[in-house]
Design a protein around this motif. Structure first.
Motif, mmCIF file in Angstrom:
data_model
loop_
_atom_site.group_PDB
_atom_site.id
_atom_site.type_symbol
_atom_site.label_atom_id
_atom_site.label_comp_id
_atom_site.label_asym_id
_atom_site.label_seq_id
_atom_site.Cartn_x
_atom_site.Cartn_y
_atom_site.Cartn_z
ATOM 1 N N VAL A 139 -94.344 -34.764 -14.287
ATOM 2 C CA VAL A 139 -94.129 -35.599 -15.475
ATOM 3 C C VAL A 139 -94.218 -37.084 -15.115
ATOM 4 O O VAL A 139 -93.702 -37.524 -14.090
ATOM 5 N N GLY A 140 -94.840 -37.849 -15.983
ATOM 6 C CA GLY A 140 -94.916 -39.289 -15.825
ATOM 7 C C GLY A 140 -94.453 -40.004 -17.090
ATOM 8 O O GLY A 140 -94.309 -39.377 -18.139
ATOM 9 N N PRO A 141 -94.188 -41.291 -17.005
ATOM 10 C CA PRO A 141 -94.324 -42.100 -15.805
ATOM 11 C C PRO A 141 -93.380 -41.608 -14.701
ATOM 12 O O PRO A 141 -92.206 -41.372 -14.932
ATOM 13 N N GLY A 142 -93.932 -41.464 -13.542
ATOM 14 C CA GLY A 142 -93.259 -40.894 -12.396
ATOM 15 C C GLY A 142 -94.256 -40.036 -11.658
ATOM 16 O O GLY A 142 -95.479 -40.137 -11.868
ATOM 17 N N SER A 143 -93.757 -39.162 -10.769
ATOM 18 C CA SER A 143 -94.644 -38.296 -9.983
ATOM 19 C C SER A 143 -95.727 -39.126 -9.298
ATOM 20 O O SER A 143 -96.860 -38.659 -9.121
ATOM 21 N N PHE A 144 -95.361 -40.358 -8.952
ATOM 22 C CA PHE A 144 -96.260 -41.293 -8.272
ATOM 23 C C PHE A 144 -97.498 -41.629 -9.094
ATOM 24 O O PHE A 144 -98.546 -41.964 -8.552
ATOM 25 N N LYS A 145 -97.379 -41.522 -10.423
ATOM 26 C CA LYS A 145 -98.493 -41.873 -11.304
ATOM 27 C C LYS A 145 -97.981 -42.780 -12.420
ATOM 28 O O LYS A 145 -96.837 -42.686 -12.851
ATOM 29 N N SER A 146 -98.851 -43.660 -12.911
ATOM 30 C CA SER A 146 -98.523 -44.540 -14.030
ATOM 31 C C SER A 146 -99.780 -44.763 -14.856
ATOM 32 O O SER A 146 -100.878 -44.379 -14.452
ATOM 33 N N GLY A 147 -99.617 -45.384 -15.995
ATOM 34 C CA GLY A 147 -100.743 -45.606 -16.893
ATOM 35 C C GLY A 147 -100.694 -44.644 -18.064
ATOM 36 O O GLY A 147 -99.960 -43.656 -18.069
ATOM 37 N N ASP A 148 -101.504 -44.912 -19.080
ATOM 38 C CA ASP A 148 -101.462 -44.145 -20.329
ATOM 39 C C ASP A 148 -101.714 -42.651 -20.122
ATOM 40 O O ASP A 148 -101.094 -41.811 -20.774
ATOM 41 N N ASN A 149 -102.635 -42.313 -19.239
ATOM 42 C CA ASN A 149 -102.947 -40.899 -19.035
ATOM 43 C C ASN A 149 -101.767 -40.118 -18.480
ATOM 44 O O ASN A 149 -101.694 -38.888 -18.631
ATOM 45 N N TYR A 150 -100.844 -40.828 -17.830
ATOM 46 C CA TYR A 150 -99.732 -40.165 -17.159
ATOM 47 C C TYR A 150 -98.402 -40.437 -17.853
ATOM 48 O O TYR A 150 -97.344 -40.186 -17.281
ATOM 49 N N HIS A 205 -87.881 -45.387 -17.881
ATOM 50 C CA HIS A 205 -87.882 -44.478 -19.033
ATOM 51 C C HIS A 205 -86.645 -43.587 -19.041
ATOM 52 O O HIS A 205 -86.662 -42.518 -19.664
ATOM 53 N N VAL A 206 -85.588 -44.020 -18.374
ATOM 54 C CA VAL A 206 -84.401 -43.171 -18.274
ATOM 55 C C VAL A 206 -83.845 -42.794 -19.643
ATOM 56 O O VAL A 206 -83.354 -41.671 -19.841
ATOM 57 N N GLU A 207 -83.935 -43.686 -20.625
ATOM 58 C CA GLU A 207 -83.416 -43.359 -21.955
ATOM 59 C C GLU A 207 -84.237 -42.239 -22.599
ATOM 60 O O GLU A 207 -83.694 -41.430 -23.364
ATOM 61 N N ASP A 208 -85.538 -42.189 -22.317
ATOM 62 C CA ASP A 208 -86.362 -41.091 -22.830
ATOM 63 C C ASP A 208 -85.968 -39.772 -22.173
ATOM 64 O O ASP A 208 -85.858 -38.740 -22.847
ATOM 65 N N ASP A 256 -82.596 -40.190 1.945
ATOM 66 C CA ASP A 256 -83.021 -41.165 0.936
ATOM 67 C C ASP A 256 -82.117 -41.148 -0.296
ATOM 68 O O ASP A 256 -82.006 -42.151 -1.004
ATOM 69 N N ARG A 257 -81.505 -40.007 -0.559
ATOM 70 C CA ARG A 257 -80.740 -39.868 -1.800
ATOM 71 C C ARG A 257 -79.535 -40.800 -1.844
ATOM 72 O O ARG A 257 -79.114 -41.213 -2.926
ATOM 73 N N TRP A 258 -78.951 -41.145 -0.705
ATOM 74 C CA TRP A 258 -77.809 -42.068 -0.716
ATOM 75 C C TRP A 258 -78.249 -43.460 -1.194
ATOM 76 O O TRP A 258 -77.457 -44.179 -1.790
ATOM 77 N N ASP A 259 -79.515 -43.810 -0.953
ATOM 78 C CA ASP A 259 -80.037 -45.096 -1.432
ATOM 79 C C ASP A 259 -80.475 -45.022 -2.894
ATOM 80 O O ASP A 259 -80.327 -45.983 -3.646
ATOM 81 N N ASP A 260 -81.028 -43.887 -3.302
ATOM 82 C CA ASP A 260 -81.689 -43.800 -4.604
ATOM 83 C C ASP A 260 -80.775 -43.359 -5.740
ATOM 84 O O ASP A 260 -81.010 -43.706 -6.904
ATOM 85 N N ALA A 261 -79.739 -42.585 -5.438
ATOM 86 C CA ALA A 261 -78.885 -42.041 -6.499
ATOM 87 C C ALA A 261 -78.040 -43.089 -7.230
ATOM 88 O O ALA A 261 -77.832 -42.956 -8.443
ATOM 89 N N PRO A 262 -77.516 -44.130 -6.547
ATOM 90 C CA PRO A 262 -76.589 -45.030 -7.259
ATOM 91 C C PRO A 262 -77.139 -45.647 -8.535
ATOM 92 O O PRO A 262 -76.397 -45.800 -9.513
ATOM 93 N N ALA A 263 -78.407 -46.001 -8.575
ATOM 94 C CA ALA A 263 -78.964 -46.633 -9.778
ATOM 95 C C ALA A 263 -78.905 -45.711 -10.988
ATOM 96 O O ALA A 263 -78.796 -46.167 -12.131
ATOM 97 N N TRP A 264 -78.958 -44.406 -10.749
ATOM 98 C CA TRP A 264 -79.027 -43.445 -11.841
ATOM 99 C C TRP A 264 -77.664 -42.929 -12.274
ATOM 100 O O TRP A 264 -77.555 -42.275 -13.333
ATOM 101 N N THR A 265 -76.626 -43.196 -11.478
ATOM 102 C CA THR A 265 -75.344 -42.517 -11.656
ATOM 103 C C THR A 265 -74.792 -42.646 -13.073
ATOM 104 O O THR A 265 -74.358 -41.655 -13.680
#
Length: 452
Positions: free
Chosen positions: A79-90, A122-125, A155-164
């Motif tokens: 699913v995008g935006p994410g999965s290392f892809k961006s732009g309208d197609n993703y 896009h966290v609200e979506d 990596d999760r200790w660095d990445d999780a706080p923003a989403w908590t």
């Protein structure tokens, strides 16, 4: 459960002649773009055109089929935006919304999980349309073991706080599978396996394992079946978040509905180290009783803090019950301080006084004067900060040496997070400095708070 890449898989297109089940007059030609643009993290599917009513009918037909088959979990991948892809197609927000709509009328509750490395913007979506979302890449290392500590677990200790703060009933941050069931297969030490399971539990990540269930070892089985740890993951308490800076030794905590605290100590360093949970980072002082959750053992009463010697990549998980008193704090707004180098003030709608200090780079520095405490000692100073990526800052007091602390990303440049850093202060007035260093970039600062 069932797995499905987002979009219409190419093999199903069949030159546009394949009819859509339960959608009279609709074929695969009606539900994709005329130019057959591709989508998802691998470009393995055609992008669905939801301007045609047949597209929603196609998703409805799949949801109904999954419900008829008895599935109650759908992982929608790439699913995008994410999965290392961006732009309208993703941009697959429309797909996710269509799946939510389809599931609502499918006749069976189906948990909708999105993957992978979803875009924080896009966290609200993701919250609006799904029940869970992968915040990171695969935890598997695709090496000679199932996972590896440094390949993505840590990596999760660095990445999780923003989403908590975005997780809660109805939608959760997914840290990926919990592969701790067999040490030889997983490629982790027992200490690493416990830390892995501890973070997943306190972050309220969905708990599912990718291990071979016929080959679980006794320690792995004990991790996966500890009822007290599972209860923490499944409770109505909010996810834990860091209460200290994201240094090699960290403390995460959450306040539970019954007034107790879930507290986790982590040593992410490659060598043994002591880690201290100071009760002031939980908002109180004095005595507290401590229960070791993993070992199901009451440890007794501790005054003001608990310190544990942890192995490399080790952890402890406690339930802390305060018998002390709540702390009072004095706040010092960053914009009221003295700025030097590149440092400057800017508007900040999320900040306590509507302003922040930014541009702390290349020697930029913030100095706060007249920080008053009544007695000398080491204080856990609250730092309210904003940072779209992980950054470090040098923190010092008076004429003492500076200590570098790492501040996890807050997800964007409009969100404020709070952590504590230890600062040695003298009785009376003090000066506290937050410095980017000569070649570094520090987070933007909203304010600091010091206990009275």
């Amino acid at each position: 459960g069932i797995y499905l890449p987002v979009g219409l898989e190419k093999a199903a297109y069949n030159d546009g002649r394949t009819p859509i089940w339960n959608a009279e007059g609709c074929t695969t030609a009606d539900i994709v773009y005329d130019d057959l643009r591709t989508t998802n993290g691998w470009d393995s599917s055609y992008k669905i055109d939801f301007s045609d009513p047949c597209a929603q009918k196609y998703i409805d037909s799949q949801a109904r089929m999954f419900a008829d088959w008895g599935y109650d979990f759908l992982k929608l991948d790439g699913v995008g935006p994410g999965s290392f892809k961006s732009g309208d197609n993703y941009d697959n927000v429309a797909d996710v919304a269509a799946w939510q709509k389809a599931i609502a009328t499918a006749g069976r509750p189906i948990h909708l999980e999105l993957s992978w490395s979803l875009d924080y913007g896009h966290v609200e979506d993701w919250k609006k349309y799904s029940n869970g979302w992968r915040i990171d890449t695969d935890v598997e290392c695709y090496c000679n073991t199932l996972v590896g500590w440094e390949n993505s677990v840590d990596d999760r200790w660095d990445d999780a706080p923003a989403w908590t703060d975005h997780a809660g009933p109805g939608g959760w941050n997914d840290l990926d599978s919990l592969n701790v069931g067999n040490g030889e297969m997983d490629g982790l030490t027992n200490a690493e396996r416990q830390s892995y399971a501890t973070l997943w539990a306190i972050a309220k990540s969905p708990l599912y394992t990718g291990d071979d269930l016929t080959r679980l070892d006794s320690y792995g089985l004990s991790l996966l079946t500890n009822r007290e740890v599972i209860a923490i993951n499944q409770s109505s308490a909010p996810p834990a978040e860091p209460v200290t800076a994201s240094d090699p030794q960290q403390v995460w905590a959450a306040k539970n509905p019954d007034g107790t605290y879930t507290v986790a100590l982590f040593n992410l360093a490659d060598a043994p180290a002591s880690v201290t949970a100071d009760w002031s980072t939980l908002g109180f002082q004095g005595k507290a009783s401590v229960r070791d959750v993993w070992n199901r053992e009451k440890l007794g009463t501790y005054r003001d803090r608990i310190t544990q010697a942890l192995p490399a990549h080790g952890s402890r998980l406690f339930t802390v019950t305060s018998h002390g008193t709540d702390l009072e704090w004095t706040g010092y707004e960053a914009e009221a301080g003295t700025l030097s180098g590149n440092a400057s003030t800017a508007g900040c709608s999320a900040c306590s006084d509507g302003r922040k200090v930014g541009n702390l780079y290349g020697g930029g520095k913030l100095t706060l004067d007249n920080v008053v405490v009544h007695k000398a000692g080491t204080y856990q100073v609250k730092v309210s900060y904003i940072s779209g990526d992980a950054r470090s800052a040098l923190v010092s007091a008076n004429d003492g040496g500076a200590t570098s602390h790492k501040f996890a990303s807050t997800g964007d440049w409009g969100t404020v997070n709070v952590v504590h850093v230890p600062v040695k202060l003298k009785a009376g007035a003090n000066t506290i400095t937050i410095d980017s260093g000569s070649d570094g970039y520090a987070p933007d600062i909203d304010r600091i708070d010091v206990q009275k």
